[in-house]
Design an enzyme around this catalytic site. Sequence first.
Site, PDB file in Angstrom:
ATOM      1  N   CYS A  19      66.363  -5.994  69.703  1.00 23.96           N
ATOM      2  CA  CYS A  19      65.215  -5.773  70.645  1.00 23.96           C
ATOM      3  C   CYS A  19      65.422  -5.002  71.523  1.00 23.96           C
ATOM      4  CB  CYS A  19      64.719  -7.306  70.759  1.00 23.96           C
ATOM      5  SG  CYS A  19      64.194  -8.185  68.980  1.00 23.96           S
ATOM      6  N   ASP A 427      92.151   1.801 104.886  1.00 19.58           N
ATOM      7  CA  ASP A 427      92.071   2.510 106.203  1.00 19.58           C
ATOM      8  C   ASP A 427      92.505   1.380 107.039  1.00 19.58           C
ATOM      9  OD1 ASP A 427      91.127   4.099 108.172  1.00 19.58           O
ATOM     10  OD2 ASP A 427      89.289   2.666 108.253  1.00 19.58           O
ATOM     11  N   ASP A 626      85.540   1.742 106.041  1.00 20.10           N
ATOM     12  CA  ASP A 626      84.427   1.362 106.966  1.00 20.10           C
ATOM     13  C   ASP A 626      83.647   2.471 107.927  1.00 20.10           C
ATOM     14  OD1 ASP A 626      86.211   1.582 109.002  1.00 20.10           O
ATOM     15  OD2 ASP A 626      85.403  -0.069 110.277  1.00 20.10           O
ATOM     16  N   ASP A 630      85.504   7.846 106.056  1.00 16.51           N
ATOM     17  CA  ASP A 630      85.845   7.282 104.771  1.00 16.51           C
ATOM     18  C   ASP A 630      85.128   7.419 103.340  1.00 16.51           C
ATOM     19  OD1 ASP A 630      88.075   6.243 106.188  1.00 16.51           O
ATOM     20  OD2 ASP A 630      86.791   4.234 106.798  1.00 16.51           O
TER      21      ASP A 630
END
Length: 739
Positions: A19, A427, A626, A630
């Site tokens: 379905c 990082d 962050d 990055d």
Amino acid sequence: MMDKNKLRLSISGMSCAGCVSSVEKALQAVAGVSEARVNFAEHTAEISPAVNAEVLIKAVRDAGYDAALMMDDFAEEQKQAEEQQYYRQLWRQTIVAALVGLPLLITSILGYMPGMQTLSLRVFWFVVGLATLGVLIYSGGQFFRGAWKAFRQHNANMDTLIAMGTGSAWVYSMLVVLFPDVVPTLAKHAYFEAACIIIALINFGSALEWRARSKTSVAIKKLIGLQPRTARVVRNGEEVDVDIADVGLQETLRVRPGEKIAVDGIVIEGNSNIDESMISGEPVPVEKKSGDKVVAGTLNNTGTLLYRAEKIGHETVLAQIIEMVRQAQNTKPRIGRLADKVASVFVPTVMIIAVLTFLVWFNVGPGIAYVFETTMTVLIIACPCALGLATPISIMVGVGKAAEFNTLIRNGDALQQSGQLDTIVLDKTGTITRGRPELIEVIAAEGFTEEDILQKAASLESVSEHPLAGAIVSAAKQKGLNLLTPDNFEAIPGQGIEASLSGQQYALGNEHLMRSLQTDTREWRYNAERLSRKAQTAIYLSDSLQIMGMISVADPLKEDSVEAIKRMHQLGLKVVMLTGDLKATAQAIASQVGIDEVLAEVRPKDKYRKISALQEHGRVVGMVGDGINDAPALVQANVGFAIGTGTDVAIESADITLMRGSLHGVADSIAISRATIRNIKQNLFGAFIYNIIGIPVAAGILYPFGGPLLNPMIAGAAMAMSSLTVVMNANRLRRFSVR
């Protein structure tokens, strides 16, 4: 609240994975629709971009199903109320079918079932047949309606199999009752009890499945529960309570102690402590004052605040979190698409097997009764429902579990890929460290005091925009030192600054600056090297004659970085640090936290190349960052993890967002991913094995070794329980602990 670029529909009438395929195809065929995703576990569909809802609903109805528009998150409650009513209806249907079927079954087992030798007995069985027909209409009507709709669309689904199995049982039994002399003597047995018990068992299984399935969306329900329904708005000098949907941008709102922040905004008056644990995961309340941001859904603990609405509706942080969790729950990882492909051909294959079973045993079997039993059992035992639930039900629980740990997973592929990572690239600034430099040490030359050195350094830095300047100025202010205003200020990129204070020339910077000024640093090299080994940046202060002192500034480690990286090693991951810092500083940080490999002095634009190089060596890489610089690396990585306290660009570029800003979120995500994918594989294995073993046995493959082990009623129970087993196995993830 819903993304304005998407529409959500509540879908009814779906009974199996086949379905799902039919509804998705119907929606994708609508002009303007680029993507349509149907969640079988939730019975919802998400369509983008948003097109005319009436056209979409018509397309679903034309496909043989029904749909309704879900306007906002509060529509979830209406949907839940309707599903609760459906749940009670299933129990009523189960009880009615059992009340008719159980007496017949017990009588048959005990050997007291009357025959059809006389007219009065045939009348009795005719009445039983009418009662069974009532059961098929009331308790099993949804299966026959679903089968008819599928037939009209030239499709076949689970309803088709159930309707064919129970319907043929009733038709055959009525033929036995009405024309006993025509039906062969060997087959003079009615299957009314089988039809009733099969319907009862399937409804019973569906009710249990629904109850267990309703627990899987607990994460979304909790998030929606955080949203206030009303807000106290200041209009024309008066405070009025309005519906949350009626709050406008830039309006002024008041929140009192114990109330939730209604929309994202900025405090314009008052002081209070806000519990932001639902966003950050941190239990300590955050002090808020004028100029600070507040987030919808967070709890005001103490004071009263006036704040200005900056983001409303689907723009609030909470609404975006809800949307991200919902989107992830609606997506399928690559492993789940296998089940979809199998399910799309499953029901037609089962019908072909049923026909072959009939033909084989009709020609070589012991009699027409055996032919009928095996054919009906094949139709009943097949369960594409379990296949359809195997993946989405686990995804819903896994993504919800991650959300409980303040980790937002964007899609199913990210969930699957996270468990396959073997390398994590971190990082440094803002990821391993706090991202907020602090003054660590002040060293004064003979004839100077530490206060002298700090005051002059802070005065020089007071007009600088360098990231380290704030740490020095802040430390001086904390000590109550009076800062002087510098003159003739000059910033020297990559080296430091020069300026005059009260007519005296000073220089503040690194060893390169001192050398350019021909200032002797030999007596200070020991201290510089000592500080460098501690990952501290050494800053010299000199006048026109000599070095007056040295200041060290460092970006402290996050409190839990060491433990989080240790967890990554326990998960079998290689941990790499990628930073633009000097190699000596990077190595010092790496030695403190247990990093395996350091890639230092990497320019922002080259970060993604380092990720690519690791991938070329066969590594499956996760990148954690962050900052804006990055973003390319996050996209290049197999899985990008964005620190949620970082920039919006980084978050948008990532596959997984760590709202707490802790590296523990990386380990949590990977552990949850592995557990979820393991759970999906268990579900798929169980669903496949059930059908691979069950269908041949139902078809009578064991007859040469002593006869069939299954009958239609056992098959009905097995079919119902197979779906329930999948849902219960997925719900085990709710008890999963990442540590």
